[in-house]
Design a protein around this motif. Structure first.
Motif, PDB file in Angstrom:
ATOM      1  N   VAL A   1       0.837  -1.199   0.000  1.00  0.00           N
ATOM      2  CA  VAL A   1       0.000   0.000   0.000  1.00  0.00           C
ATOM      3  C   VAL A   1       0.871   1.248   0.000  1.00  0.00           C
ATOM      4  O   VAL A   1       1.928   1.287   0.624  1.00  0.00           O
ATOM      5  N   ASP A   2       0.404   2.258  -0.716  1.00  0.00           N
ATOM      6  CA  ASP A   2       1.064   3.557  -0.748  1.00  0.00           C
ATOM      7  C   ASP A   2       0.071   4.591  -0.233  1.00  0.00           C
ATOM      8  O   ASP A   2      -0.880   4.954  -0.930  1.00  0.00           O
ATOM      9  N   PHE A   3       0.284   5.033   0.993  1.00  0.00           N
ATOM     10  CA  PHE A   3      -0.575   6.063   1.575  1.00  0.00           C
ATOM     11  C   PHE A   3      -0.082   7.466   1.241  1.00  0.00           C
ATOM     12  O   PHE A   3      -0.699   8.450   1.613  1.00  0.00           O
ATOM     13  N   GLY A   4       1.045   7.551   0.539  1.00  0.00           N
ATOM     14  CA  GLY A   4       1.651   8.844   0.259  1.00  0.00           C
ATOM     15  C   GLY A   4       1.174   9.514  -1.008  1.00  0.00           C
ATOM     16  O   GLY A   4       1.677  10.569  -1.374  1.00  0.00           O
ATOM     17  N   GLN A   5       0.210   8.906  -1.718  1.00  0.00           N
ATOM     18  CA  GLN A   5      -0.313   9.525  -2.923  1.00  0.00           C
ATOM     19  C   GLN A   5      -1.271  10.672  -2.610  1.00  0.00           C
ATOM     20  O   GLN A   5      -1.622  11.446  -3.485  1.00  0.00           O
ATOM     21  N   GLN A   6      -1.708  10.749  -1.345  1.00  0.00           N
ATOM     22  CA  GLN A   6      -2.572  11.843  -0.941  1.00  0.00           C
ATOM     23  C   GLN A   6      -1.869  12.621   0.166  1.00  0.00           C
ATOM     24  O   GLN A   6      -0.790  12.249   0.615  1.00  0.00           O
ATOM     25  N   SER A   7      -2.483  13.706   0.590  1.00  0.00           N
ATOM     26  CA  SER A   7      -1.833  14.604   1.546  1.00  0.00           C
ATOM     27  C   SER A   7      -1.988  14.083   2.968  1.00  0.00           C
ATOM     28  O   SER A   7      -2.927  14.438   3.689  1.00  0.00           O
ATOM     29  N   VAL A   8      -1.050  13.221   3.371  1.00  0.00           N
ATOM     30  CA  VAL A   8      -1.002  12.776   4.757  1.00  0.00           C
ATOM     31  C   VAL A   8       0.429  12.927   5.253  1.00  0.00           C
ATOM     32  O   VAL A   8       1.378  12.870   4.482  1.00  0.00           O
ATOM     33  N   THR A   9       0.574  13.142   6.551  1.00  0.00           N
ATOM     34  CA  THR A   9       1.894  13.225   7.144  1.00  0.00           C
ATOM     35  C   THR A   9       2.451  11.818   7.335  1.00  0.00           C
ATOM     36  O   THR A   9       1.725  10.822   7.225  1.00  0.00           O
ATOM     37  N   VAL A  10       3.742  11.733   7.634  1.00  0.00           N
ATOM     38  CA  VAL A  10       4.343  10.431   7.907  1.00  0.00           C
ATOM     39  C   VAL A  10       3.649   9.762   9.094  1.00  0.00           C
ATOM     40  O   VAL A  10       3.366   8.563   9.075  1.00  0.00           O
ATOM     41  N   GLY A  11       3.347  10.542  10.128  1.00  0.00           N
ATOM     42  CA  GLY A  11       2.664   9.988  11.289  1.00  0.00           C
ATOM     43  C   GLY A  11       1.302   9.423  10.934  1.00  0.00           C
ATOM     44  O   GLY A  11       0.922   8.341  11.408  1.00  0.00           O
ATOM     45  N   GLU A  12       0.557  10.154  10.106  1.00  0.00           N
ATOM     46  CA  GLU A  12      -0.761   9.664   9.679  1.00  0.00           C
ATOM     47  C   GLU A  12      -0.630   8.418   8.817  1.00  0.00           C
ATOM     48  O   GLU A  12      -1.423   7.468   8.939  1.00  0.00           O
ATOM     49  N   ALA A  13       0.393   8.381   7.936  1.00  0.00           N
ATOM     50  CA  ALA A  13       0.601   7.210   7.085  1.00  0.00           C
ATOM     51  C   ALA A  13       0.934   5.975   7.915  1.00  0.00           C
ATOM     52  O   ALA A  13       0.446   4.873   7.654  1.00  0.00           O
ATOM     53  N   VAL A  14       1.774   6.154   8.921  1.00  0.00           N
ATOM     54  CA  VAL A  14       2.137   5.040   9.807  1.00  0.00           C
ATOM     55  C   VAL A  14       0.913   4.539  10.561  1.00  0.00           C
ATOM     56  O   VAL A  14       0.700   3.329  10.723  1.00  0.00           O
ATOM     57  N   ASP A  15       0.078   5.467  11.032  1.00  0.00           N
ATOM     58  CA  ASP A  15      -1.146   5.077  11.736  1.00  0.00           C
ATOM     59  C   ASP A  15      -2.071   4.286  10.808  1.00  0.00           C
ATOM     60  O   ASP A  15      -2.617   3.239  11.194  1.00  0.00           O
ATOM     61  N   LEU A  16      -2.248   4.772   9.581  1.00  0.00           N
ATOM     62  CA  LEU A  16      -3.085   4.060   8.619  1.00  0.00           C
ATOM     63  C   LEU A  16      -2.507   2.686   8.300  1.00  0.00           C
ATOM     64  O   LEU A  16      -3.251   1.706   8.182  1.00  0.00           O
ATOM     65  N   ALA A  17      -1.194   2.612   8.174  1.00  0.00           N
ATOM     66  CA  ALA A  17      -0.552   1.336   7.875  1.00  0.00           C
ATOM     67  C   ALA A  17      -0.793   0.326   8.993  1.00  0.00           C
ATOM     68  O   ALA A  17      -1.039  -0.871   8.734  1.00  0.00           O
ATOM     69  N   GLY A  18      -0.737   0.783  10.232  1.00  0.00           N
ATOM     70  CA  GLY A  18      -1.006  -0.113  11.350  1.00  0.00           C
ATOM     71  C   GLY A  18      -2.441  -0.596  11.367  1.00  0.00           C
ATOM     72  O   GLY A  18      -2.707  -1.791  11.579  1.00  0.00           O
ATOM     73  N   ARG A  19      -3.377   0.307  11.131  1.00  0.00           N
ATOM     74  CA  ARG A  19      -4.793  -0.081  11.110  1.00  0.00           C
ATOM     75  C   ARG A  19      -5.093  -1.008   9.940  1.00  0.00           C
ATOM     76  O   ARG A  19      -5.875  -1.963  10.061  1.00  0.00           O
ATOM     77  N   PHE A  20      -4.462  -0.742   8.794  1.00  0.00           N
ATOM     78  CA  PHE A  20      -4.668  -1.587   7.626  1.00  0.00           C
ATOM     79  C   PHE A  20      -4.178  -3.009   7.899  1.00  0.00           C
ATOM     80  O   PHE A  20      -4.878  -3.989   7.643  1.00  0.00           O
ATOM     81  N   LEU A  21      -2.970  -3.137   8.433  1.00  0.00           N
ATOM     82  CA  LEU A  21      -2.404  -4.466   8.686  1.00  0.00           C
ATOM     83  C   LEU A  21      -3.214  -5.216   9.740  1.00  0.00           C
ATOM     84  O   LEU A  21      -3.451  -6.412   9.600  1.00  0.00           O
ATOM     85  N   THR A  22      -3.648  -4.512  10.760  1.00  0.00           N
ATOM     86  CA  THR A  22      -4.487  -5.148  11.782  1.00  0.00           C
ATOM     87  C   THR A  22      -5.778  -5.670  11.176  1.00  0.00           C
ATOM     88  O   THR A  22      -6.225  -6.788  11.459  1.00  0.00           O
ATOM     89  N   GLY A  23      -6.376  -4.867  10.285  1.00  0.00           N
ATOM     90  CA  GLY A  23      -7.625  -5.285   9.650  1.00  0.00           C
ATOM     91  C   GLY A  23      -7.439  -6.482   8.751  1.00  0.00           C
ATOM     92  O   GLY A  23      -8.276  -7.410   8.725  1.00  0.00           O
ATOM     93  N   VAL A  24      -6.343  -6.503   7.977  1.00  0.00           N
ATOM     94  CA  VAL A  24      -6.089  -7.643   7.081  1.00  0.00           C
ATOM     95  C   VAL A  24      -5.853  -8.906   7.895  1.00  0.00           C
ATOM     96  O   VAL A  24      -6.365  -9.979   7.567  1.00  0.00           O
ATOM     97  N   ARG A  25      -5.069  -8.795   8.958  1.00  0.00           N
ATOM     98  CA  ARG A  25      -4.782  -9.961   9.798  1.00  0.00           C
ATOM     99  C   ARG A  25      -6.036 -10.494  10.471  1.00  0.00           C
ATOM    100  O   ARG A  25      -6.174 -11.698  10.683  1.00  0.00           O
ATOM    101  N   ALA A  26      -6.960  -9.588  10.817  1.00  0.00           N
ATOM    102  CA  ALA A  26      -8.189 -10.013  11.497  1.00  0.00           C
ATOM    103  C   ALA A  26      -9.040 -10.897  10.616  1.00  0.00           C
ATOM    104  O   ALA A  26      -9.887 -11.653  11.089  1.00  0.00           O
ATOM    105  N   GLY A  27      -8.831 -10.801   9.305  1.00  0.00           N
ATOM    106  CA  GLY A  27      -9.617 -11.620   8.385  1.00  0.00           C
ATOM    107  C   GLY A  27      -9.093 -13.019   8.260  1.00  0.00           C
ATOM    108  O   GLY A  27      -9.712 -13.871   7.642  1.00  0.00           O
TER     109      GLY A  27
END
Length: 302
Positions: A276-302
């Motif tokens: 995943v590339d969260f950097g194509q839109q206007s997010v900070t590094v901190g926001e991208a890292v947070d999204l990456a963590g939530r994304f991975l948690t969600g995928v693993r939950a499946g």
């Protein structure tokens, strides 16, 4: 996960933070893209969305230098280019750079090659836009020959000549790092099946994706290669929506939950790897890292 090699956070702090955090979270690979120009008046539209190139591309790091920096801050994750425009430099120089990175990272490099889409970039680096396919074929010949040379290597082809030389620099991965290709036309897909290690598509509806993959598989079988040895590494450029997007808009845009569902469905369809590339839109590094963590948690939950 894609590294922040574009945009305002492209720099040492962003790369070190994303690299370390992604590895700690459990991500398996980090990827960097490649740009040399952001034309003021491009001659062709950006091949996605509304045709306008993302503003983040106006600030771009060298992809191999960025991956070298990421390699120094990690120990496990693989390091890939998505994609490296390998035709912008002489193949011998490319072979040296890729071999160096594979050696310094102790064999963690995945070489993802592509053509790009802007004639202006080719003009800027002094490489013809025409004849890209033939140039790629000979570039691949030189990479394979350089990596596979026991002691002495030479090449004489239609476009490039490498005088007979001793080759002491060897990649960590033998005979060389995996090479994947970003291609969407029949000729490129057949090239993957015939001689490469995998495919680097961008996210699209999965029926279309797997239908294109079938061309790769058929070509591999025709070339007497094992299709199961090839892999798909699927890039997802995330465009987050505030509300649930229509099904036909996914994966071009959607909520984080919709992207999680897409990733799960991709795995079930046969996709081997998704990043995943969260950097194509206007997010900070901190926001991208947070999204990456939530994304991975969600995928693993499946």
């Amino acid at each position: 996960m894609a590294l922040p090699t574009f945009g305002p956070d492209a720099g040492p702090e962003g790369i070190s933070k994303v690299s370390r955090t992604a590895e700690e979270m459990g991500y398996d690979s980090l990827w960097s893209g490649d740009r040399v120009l952001a034309p003021v008046t491009p001659s062709v539209p950006y091949p996605s969305g509304d045709g306008v190139m993302p503003r983040v591309y106006e600030n771009h790091l060298d992809p191999l230098a960025a991956l070298s920096f990421a390699a120094a801050h990690t120990s496990r994750v693989r390091l890939g280019t998505s994609t490296l425009n390998g035709l912008w430099q002489p193949p011998l120089m490319l072979a040296r750079s890729l071999t160096t990175l594979d050696l310094l990272s102790r064999g963690r490099l995945d070489v993802g090659l592509g053509f790009g889409w802007m004639p202006e970039e080719y003009a800027g680096v002094g490489v013809p836009w025409e004849g890209r396919g033939a140039r790629l074929e000979e570039t691949l010949d030189i990479l394979e020959g350089y990596w596979g040379a026991d002691d002495v290597y030479a090449h004489r082809g239609p476009l490039f000549t490498v005088p007979e030389t001793k080759v002491g620099l060897k990649p960590h991965q033998r005979p060389g790092p995996p090479v994947l290709l970003a291609a969407f036309g029949p000729r490129g897909l057949r090239r993957i099946g015939r001689r490469l290690d995998g495919w680097l598509p961008v996210a699209m509806p999965l029926p279309y994706l797997m239908d294109m993959w079938s061309t790769v598989v058929r070509e591999a079988e025709a070339a007497k290669r094992d299709p199961s040895a090839l892999r798909i590494a699927l890039r997802v450029n995330v465009e987050l929506a505030d509300t649930v997007a229509d099904a036909e808009d996914v994966p071009r845009r959607g909520t984080l939950d919709q992207y999680i569902d897409y990733a799960r469905a991709a795995a079930e369809a046969g996709v081997h790897e998704l990043f995943v590339d969260f950097g194509q839109q206007s997010v900070t590094v901190g926001e991208a890292v947070d999204l990456a963590g939530r994304f991975l948690t969600g995928v693993r939950a499946g």
